[in-house]
Design a protein around this motif. Structure first.
Motif, PDB file in Angstrom:
ATOM      1  N   GLU A 182       2.534 -44.558 -20.664  1.00  0.00           N
ATOM      2  CA  GLU A 182       3.504 -45.626 -20.867  1.00  0.00           C
ATOM      3  C   GLU A 182       2.859 -46.817 -21.562  1.00  0.00           C
ATOM      4  O   GLU A 182       3.429 -47.399 -22.496  1.00  0.00           O
TER       5      GLU A 182
ATOM      6  N   GLN B 229       0.803 -40.861 -16.155  1.00  0.00           N
ATOM      7  CA  GLN B 229       2.090 -41.415 -16.552  1.00  0.00           C
ATOM      8  C   GLN B 229       1.973 -42.888 -16.922  1.00  0.00           C
ATOM      9  O   GLN B 229       2.506 -43.331 -17.945  1.00  0.00           O
TER      10      GLN B 229
ATOM     11  N   ARG C 124      -1.336 -37.602 -11.547  1.00  0.00           N
ATOM     12  CA  ARG C 124      -0.048 -37.734 -12.239  1.00  0.00           C
ATOM     13  C   ARG C 124       0.318 -39.210 -12.402  1.00  0.00           C
ATOM     14  O   ARG C 124       0.804 -39.629 -13.460  1.00  0.00           O
TER      15      ARG C 124
END
Length: 223
Positions: A95, A91, A87
């Protein structure tokens, strides 16, 4: 946990990352240590590691193609369970890619990835790292929204020996989850660019490209 970019083979973190790759991936999927010098210094190739208590516990390599407005996930390594490394990497990667697309004046169109299919080839060597089990990885990528491109996929071995690597699917994560097909012109341009570094392409790869060039689109299917 830190998200650290590696741009030089002299970086001590790179040695740890390369050892992790050798522990996880089959030999034909791992570029030799010295051959990483140019890729790491290439501003278009983004190699990041997850650092926990001084150790490299995960890594991801990806790239963003401004002219195509798509990304490619080269690999993602989860080296340890119980830290939510997957995760964290997903993420941070998203980004970064969203910021690159925004700087290009666009919204990211999607992301390619090669995904092992253990239902076709039962035995893969992944160093006994359970988090990298191909069944687990395939299901995780399905959860993330990746879809399988509907054609028989092969890719040139990174050993540049002219051998074809099979047992994988080329998949795509569209920004629009309702997308059910992809223009083959984009697929062909991407594959030719991505594998331009390998001079020795197998015959089956060239035949695959010819197959795609004869079609306008290819379906995106569940995995």
């Amino acid at each position: 946990m830190e998200y650290r970019r590696i741009t030089n083979i002299e970086d001590p973190l790179f040695k740890k990352m390369h050892q992790l790759m050798q522990h996880v991936f089959p030999p034909e999927e791992v570029l030799e240590f010295d051959l990483w010098k140019e890729p790491l210094e290439d501003p278009g190739i983004r190699v990041f590691v997850a650092v926990h208590e001084g150790n490299v516990v995960g890594a991801t390599e990806y790239r963003y193609y401004e002219d195509f407005n798509v990304a490619m996930t080269d690999f993602t390594i989860i080296g340890q369970a119980g830290l939510s490394i997957g995760r964290f990497l997903v993420q941070k990667r998203l980004e970064d890619l969203n910021s690159l697309a925004a700087a290009n004046g666009k919204q990211l169109y999607g992301m390619f990835a090669e995904i092992y299919d253990p239902y076709r080839i039962e035995h893969y060597e992944f160093g006994g790292v359970k988090t990298m089990d191909p069944y687990v990885r395939r299901e995780v990528l399905s959860h993330l929204g990746y879809k399988r491109l509907d054609f028989a996929y092969v890719h040139p071995s990174w050993n540049n020996d002219g051998e074809a690597v099979t047992g994988l699917d080329l998949c795509f994560l569209p920004t629009d989850d309702n997308m059910d097909e992809l223009q083959t012109a984009l697929v062909v341009k991407f594959l030719k660019r991505y594998y331009s570094v390998l001079s020795n392409k197998p015959k089956s790869w060239n035949e695959m490209i010819e197959f795609l060039e004869a079609r306008e689109s290819v379906a995106l299917l569940p995995i």
